[in-house]
Write a protein that holds these residues in place. Sequence first.
Motif, PDB file in Angstrom:
ATOM      1  N   PRO A  14      31.646  36.741  65.646  1.00 21.16           N
ATOM      2  CA  PRO A  14      32.460  37.852  65.149  1.00 21.16           C
ATOM      3  C   PRO A  14      32.138  38.166  63.703  1.00 21.16           C
ATOM      4  O   PRO A  14      31.722  37.276  62.944  1.00 21.16           O
ATOM      5  CB  PRO A  14      33.896  37.345  65.309  1.00 21.16           C
ATOM      6  CG  PRO A  14      33.776  35.852  65.327  1.00 21.16           C
ATOM      7  CD  PRO A  14      32.463  35.558  65.971  1.00 21.16           C
ATOM      8  N   GLU A  15      32.338  39.438  63.318  1.00 24.69           N
ATOM      9  CA  GLU A  15      31.944  39.866  61.975  1.00 24.69           C
ATOM     10  C   GLU A  15      33.088  39.915  60.985  1.00 24.69           C
ATOM     11  O   GLU A  15      32.884  39.737  59.792  1.00 24.69           O
ATOM     12  CB  GLU A  15      31.264  41.233  62.054  1.00 24.69           C
ATOM     13  CG  GLU A  15      29.940  41.196  62.801  1.00 24.69           C
ATOM     14  CD  GLU A  15      28.910  42.142  62.213  1.00 24.69           C
ATOM     15  OE1 GLU A  15      29.209  42.796  61.205  1.00 24.69           O
ATOM     16  OE2 GLU A  15      27.818  42.230  62.776  1.00 24.69           O
ATOM     17  N   GLY A  39      36.779  38.067  68.536  1.00 23.47           N
ATOM     18  CA  GLY A  39      37.114  37.200  67.415  1.00 23.47           C
ATOM     19  C   GLY A  39      37.338  37.929  66.115  1.00 23.47           C
ATOM     20  O   GLY A  39      37.499  37.305  65.068  1.00 23.47           O
ATOM     21  N   ASN A  40      37.343  39.266  66.161  1.00 27.35           N
ATOM     22  CA  ASN A  40      37.537  40.078  64.960  1.00 27.35           C
ATOM     23  C   ASN A  40      39.014  40.381  64.725  1.00 27.35           C
ATOM     24  O   ASN A  40      39.858  40.173  65.598  1.00 27.35           O
ATOM     25  CB  ASN A  40      36.782  41.411  65.094  1.00 27.35           C
ATOM     26  CG  ASN A  40      35.285  41.228  65.107  1.00 27.35           C
ATOM     27  OD1 ASN A  40      34.748  40.418  64.351  1.00 27.35           O
ATOM     28  ND2 ASN A  40      34.588  41.978  65.950  1.00 27.35           N
ATOM     29  N   GLY A  41      39.316  40.906  63.542  1.00 21.60           N
ATOM     30  CA  GLY A  41      40.621  41.479  63.249  1.00 21.60           C
ATOM     31  C   GLY A  41      40.514  42.992  63.294  1.00 21.60           C
ATOM     32  O   GLY A  41      39.410  43.550  63.186  1.00 21.60           O
ATOM     33  N   VAL A  42      41.632  43.686  63.453  1.00 23.29           N
ATOM     34  CA  VAL A  42      41.616  45.146  63.597  1.00 23.29           C
ATOM     35  C   VAL A  42      42.717  45.774  62.757  1.00 23.29           C
ATOM     36  O   VAL A  42      43.885  45.384  62.843  1.00 23.29           O
ATOM     37  CB  VAL A  42      41.805  45.569  65.071  1.00 23.29           C
ATOM     38  CG1 VAL A  42      41.818  47.094  65.189  1.00 23.29           C
ATOM     39  CG2 VAL A  42      40.707  44.973  65.954  1.00 23.29           C
ATOM     40  N   MET A  92      29.687  42.459  66.741  1.00 29.00           N
ATOM     41  CA  MET A  92      29.380  41.031  66.694  1.00 29.00           C
ATOM     42  C   MET A  92      27.970  40.845  66.163  1.00 29.00           C
ATOM     43  O   MET A  92      27.092  41.698  66.338  1.00 29.00           O
ATOM     44  CB  MET A  92      29.510  40.391  68.072  1.00 29.00           C
ATOM     45  CG  MET A  92      30.924  40.421  68.643  1.00 29.00           C
ATOM     46  SD  MET A  92      31.137  39.322  70.057  1.00 29.00           S
ATOM     47  CE  MET A  92      31.336  37.737  69.229  1.00 29.00           C
ATOM     48  N   ASN A  93      27.758  39.748  65.507  1.00 26.84           N
ATOM     49  CA  ASN A  93      26.456  39.407  64.962  1.00 26.84           C
ATOM     50  C   ASN A  93      25.666  38.651  66.018  1.00 26.84           C
ATOM     51  O   ASN A  93      26.007  37.527  66.387  1.00 26.84           O
ATOM     52  CB  ASN A  93      26.652  38.538  63.714  1.00 26.84           C
ATOM     53  CG  ASN A  93      25.345  38.038  63.129  1.00 26.84           C
ATOM     54  OD1 ASN A  93      24.267  38.502  63.485  1.00 26.84           O
ATOM     55  ND2 ASN A  93      25.432  37.069  62.223  1.00 26.84           N
TER      56      ASN A  93
END
Length: 464
Positions: free
Chosen positions: A127-128, A155-158, A454-455
């Motif tokens: 996740p980035e 796995g990111n926040g928004v 995503m990375n």
Amino acid sequence: MEREIKGGFKTINPFTEEIIEKYTYITNDEMFDALEACHKAFEDWKIVSIEERGKILQEIGTQLKAHKKELSQLMTDEMGKVITQGESEVDLCIAIAEYTAKNAAKELEPIERELPNGGKGLITYAPEGVIYSIQPWNFPAYQPLRVAIANLMAGNGVLLKHAQNVTGSALLVEKILVKAGVPKGLFKVLVIDHDQSNELIQNEKVRGVTFTGSSAGGSQVAKVAGEALKKTVMELGSNDAYLVLDDADVEAAVEACVQGRIVNNGETCIAAKRFVVVDKVYDAFKEGFVKGMKDVKMDNPNDGDTQLGPIARKDLRDMLHDQVSESVEKGAVIEVGGEIPSRKGYFYPSTVLSNVEPGQPAYDDELFGPVASLIRAKDNEDAMRIANDSRFGLGGGIFSKDQKGAIELAQKHFDTGMVFVNSYGLAQPMMPFGGVKDSGYGREHGGFGLKEFMNAKSVMVVEE
């Protein structure tokens, strides 16, 4: 429409024209505090297992079911969506949550590859960070949730900036996610204006920006994000062409095309808008289509048998009518509709324009409402030429009894992101959603949305 007031705005019910609520913009300090909180929550969330994230996504589906009636009613009140279609929208959000929870582990599974030096390569998805989501009003639950579900699972926040006129729906979505167990601060609605939005984009803790809306709006957001070297996903407007070929089942095509034009009050980026009909079946299609559009029931969006509710805002209704009027001035012919009714509410009738040609808004632009552009083509090849004669390319359709031939046309010749054969366009959780040309770039759904922010990280190991 939402009406600006000092330091904020009011939301207006498009059916009753009455004020629903008043909102005040948050301060810049509050905005950046929310960003810091989201980033902090992300630092913990990114190491939570996919299985645990999936459990929360399943709970999001459960909470959506529990709040389905409340959310559907609020969407109807804020933007005029027919109540039954609001319920279907919530059902789609539930399906997206459940599909993503079930399939994310497989989609994000690391990939092993052999290296030429005998070593081992590992491709892993990481996740980035904080993703900034800017969303429109036409699908008040689906638009923000399709972004939030994918990115929370990744796995990111928004952080969400929703359209002003559906602010209540945005806040209810946030409430639902919190009740489902989404960690505090990881998803947050920001009631901010455009200038504040641009400042947020430029902050280093925002790692990506996703925008749904008009091509003009997307261009501006992409410019600000590009200058800050932020990756973007753009889901923009379109004037989707639906081809009725010489061997089509005309009766079935008429039924599908009427529904494809009026669904969500015609305010859908992927709605059927230009109907390109081959000369051989043009007259039969036109007769049935005009009758079908004429018979559409336009009334109270709270009634279960209403097919067409009001346009979301008065300014949007006026703009739509101006596009119809300009098209007529330039040669288009109104077959049915085309007049603003003298009744309360921002209604616009189901309308069919024929003799539609290049240079008219009905041919060149997106008409965001229940207005259909009927275009005659010489033959199947000419129909495909006309379909691709557009700066847009989000969706489109082909009606033909030759399914194999229609699929080949869709795969090899239709210059658009999505093609529907013998049906009209609806999003599906397992299929990628997005466009080309002025309709944007990037994809959502079907596992593709999971990976946009995503990375894809390469880990290379030389064996001892």
